[in-house]
Design a protein around this motif. Structure first.
Motif, PDB file in Angstrom:
ATOM      1  N   TYR A 322     -11.501 116.237  76.332  1.00 15.62           N
ATOM      2  CA  TYR A 322     -10.584 117.250  76.829  1.00 15.62           C
ATOM      3  C   TYR A 322      -9.203 117.152  76.161  1.00 15.62           C
ATOM      4  N   TRP A 323      -9.204 117.301  74.837  1.00 11.34           N
ATOM      5  CA  TRP A 323      -7.990 117.370  74.016  1.00 11.34           C
ATOM      6  C   TRP A 323      -7.201 116.063  73.984  1.00 11.34           C
ATOM      7  N   LEU A 324      -7.670 115.010  74.633  1.00 10.12           N
ATOM      8  CA  LEU A 324      -6.897 113.776  74.771  1.00 10.12           C
ATOM      9  C   LEU A 324      -7.566 112.644  73.998  1.00 10.12           C
ATOM     10  N   ASP A 325      -6.848 112.082  73.021  1.00  9.16           N
ATOM     11  CA  ASP A 325      -7.369 110.956  72.251  1.00  9.16           C
ATOM     12  C   ASP A 325      -7.427 109.723  73.136  1.00  9.16           C
ATOM     13  N   ARG A 326      -8.421 108.845  72.851  1.00  6.80           N
ATOM     14  CA  ARG A 326      -8.571 107.626  73.648  1.00  6.80           C
ATOM     15  C   ARG A 326      -9.362 106.614  72.841  1.00  6.80           C
ATOM     16  N   LEU A 328     -10.725 102.092  73.214  1.00  6.70           N
ATOM     17  CA  LEU A 328     -10.826 100.947  74.106  1.00  6.70           C
ATOM     18  C   LEU A 328      -9.792  99.876  73.810  1.00  6.70           C
ATOM     19  N   THR A 329      -8.986 100.083  72.771  1.00 10.83           N
ATOM     20  CA  THR A 329      -7.951  99.109  72.423  1.00 10.83           C
ATOM     21  C   THR A 329      -6.596  99.510  72.976  1.00 10.83           C
ATOM     22  N   THR A 330      -6.208 100.767  72.736  1.00 14.65           N
ATOM     23  CA  THR A 330      -4.877 101.223  73.143  1.00 14.65           C
ATOM     24  C   THR A 330      -4.908 102.155  74.342  1.00 14.65           C
ATOM     25  N   GLY A 331      -6.086 102.551  74.787  1.00 12.08           N
ATOM     26  CA  GLY A 331      -6.168 103.428  75.949  1.00 12.08           C
ATOM     27  C   GLY A 331      -5.971 104.885  75.603  1.00 12.08           C
ATOM     28  N   LEU A 332      -5.351 105.634  76.515  1.00  7.05           N
ATOM     29  CA  LEU A 332      -5.134 107.061  76.321  1.00  7.05           C
ATOM     30  C   LEU A 332      -4.020 107.292  75.312  1.00  7.05           C
ATOM     31  N   GLY A 333      -4.277 108.228  74.383  1.00  8.08           N
ATOM     32  CA  GLY A 333      -3.319 108.469  73.308  1.00  8.08           C
ATOM     33  C   GLY A 333      -2.747 109.874  73.331  1.00  8.08           C
ATOM     34  N   THR A 334      -2.748 110.531  72.166  1.00  8.71           N
ATOM     35  CA  THR A 334      -2.120 111.833  71.991  1.00  8.71           C
ATOM     36  C   THR A 334      -2.898 112.929  72.727  1.00  8.71           C
ATOM     37  N   PHE A 335      -2.169 113.812  73.386  1.00 15.48           N
ATOM     38  CA  PHE A 335      -2.763 114.965  74.054  1.00 15.48           C
ATOM     39  C   PHE A 335      -2.539 116.183  73.178  1.00 15.48           C
ATOM     40  N   HIS A 336      -3.623 116.770  72.676  1.00 12.92           N
ATOM     41  CA  HIS A 336      -3.547 117.935  71.789  1.00 12.92           C
ATOM     42  C   HIS A 336      -3.707 119.203  72.630  1.00 12.92           C
ATOM     43  N   ALA A 337      -2.719 119.513  73.454  1.00 11.23           N
ATOM     44  CA  ALA A 337      -2.837 120.637  74.360  1.00 11.23           C
ATOM     45  C   ALA A 337      -3.046 121.941  73.582  1.00 11.23           C
TER      46      ALA A 337
END
Length: 341
Positions: A322-326, A328-337
């Motif tokens: 859902y547009w959100l990079d993720r 298992l190392t850094t968790g939730l990343g950039t949101f490409h809305a």
């Protein structure tokens, strides 16, 4: 980054936010019998660790006149992850995953128009390592990602939270635009709530330059109209849900609507879509592990009438959902809305 250790209260808080993402800490605390300030500190800790984030699910009609397309990609001469990394640079990709099965990569394209959709899919053919592209346009979609529930709460707590959130069935998603174009104030508020759907009217006021009273009124309108629906995003694996999956179902003639409805009612389901294919029902879901997936297929699916065949694939990696990079190392990343029309 150190992965946060979750206790029972953390899990119950996450369960509550899945059901009522904008609820106040006082309201959640009353339902969970927990101190409001403690809940806020817990959320801030999880948010800082990039484990959870409340974003906005945009109504399709405010960012697209087209339906999504589910795309399966075959590759040659490259590793799946190498090709997946190249695909991340393409526009209009809502989801990207490495999966098991004949097609090692899966993506969801949701572009502003049919012409943009065609161009986005065409660009996939030019990505080095892509051998074949199987594009399945969605004909109708029951969206479940926002309403997926990890089942951490009692039935009574769930009912109280759903009542608090004013939850309504999502129904079939459409790309129908609002009755009239959004005003500049509405567009500014939508953009802020997509980025942070727990944002208060005061913070929206500061970000948009609107008067606080105006921001409060417009925020209420945006939410009431359903232009933005708050949803909690998590790193599922850190919560104990290790296995995301995709189903493709062959059904008896005329059985597609009922099968989709039955699939949509299962708690494991995140999405159910009718696609243009000889296997017309596509569903995605999330369970704790592969044994749970086996039980789901053998027990839950087996009770649905009208199924003639089932194809199951496991998502081995899901670097964007859902547009959100993720990861298992850094968790939730950039949101490409998605950009508003």
């Amino acid at each position: 980054m150190t992965r946060p250790l979750l206790d029972e209260l953390d899990r119950r808080l996450i369960g509550a936010l899945h059901l009522a993402p904008r609820a106040t800490w006082d309201d959640i605390g009353e339902i969970l019998a927990a101190d409001a300030s403690t809940l806020k500190r817990r959320y801030d800790r999880l948010h800082e660790a990039r484990m959870v984030r409340v974003i906005g699910q945009a109504d399709w009609g405010i960012h697209s006149t087209a339906m999504p397309v589910h795309v399966f990609l075959d590759i040659t001469g490259e590793s799946p992850l190498a090709v997946l990394h190249r695909l991340r640079g393409l526009r209009h990709l809502q989801l990207l995953a490495q999966i098991s099965g004949d097609y090692p990569l899966y993506a969801v394209v949701h572009a502003p128009s049919e012409a943009d959709t065609s161009e986005a899919i065409d660009r996939m053919f030019s990505v080095p390592g892509v051998r074949r592209v199987n594009a399945l346009p969605a004909l109708s979609t029951l969206r479940r990602g926002r309403t997926w529930d990890p089942q951490f709460l009692t039935d009574t707590e769930r009912a109280e939270l759903l009542k608090l959130a004013g939850a309504r069935p999502e129904g079939t998603a459409t790309a129908t635009p609002p009755a009239k174009p959004l005003s500049e104030a509405e567009r500014g508020v939508v953009a802020e709530l997509l980025r942070d759907s727990r944002a208060s009217a005061a913070s929206v006021s500061r970000a948009t330059g609107l008067a606080t009273s105006t921001a409060h009124r417009v925020v209420r309108r945006v939410l009431d109209e359903g232009w933005v629906k708050p949803r909690l995003e998590i790193v599922s694996e850190w919560l104990g849900f290790q296995t995301a999956f995709i189903l493709r179902l062959r059904v008896a003639p005329g059985a597609t609507p009922e099968v989709m409805h039955r699939i949509d009612q299962l708690p494991q389901t995140r999405l159910a879509a009718h696609v243009a294919s000889d296997m017309p029902v596509l569903a995605t879901g999330l369970v704790t592990d592969r044994s749970a997936l086996a039980r789901f297929v053998d027990a839950e699916l087996a009770r649905i009438p009208g199924l003639l065949g089932v194809s199951v694939a496991v998502m081995l990696a899901e670097p964007r959902r859902y547009w959100l990079d993720r990861d298992l190392t850094t968790g939730l990343g950039t949101f490409h809305a998605p950009a508003l029309l």
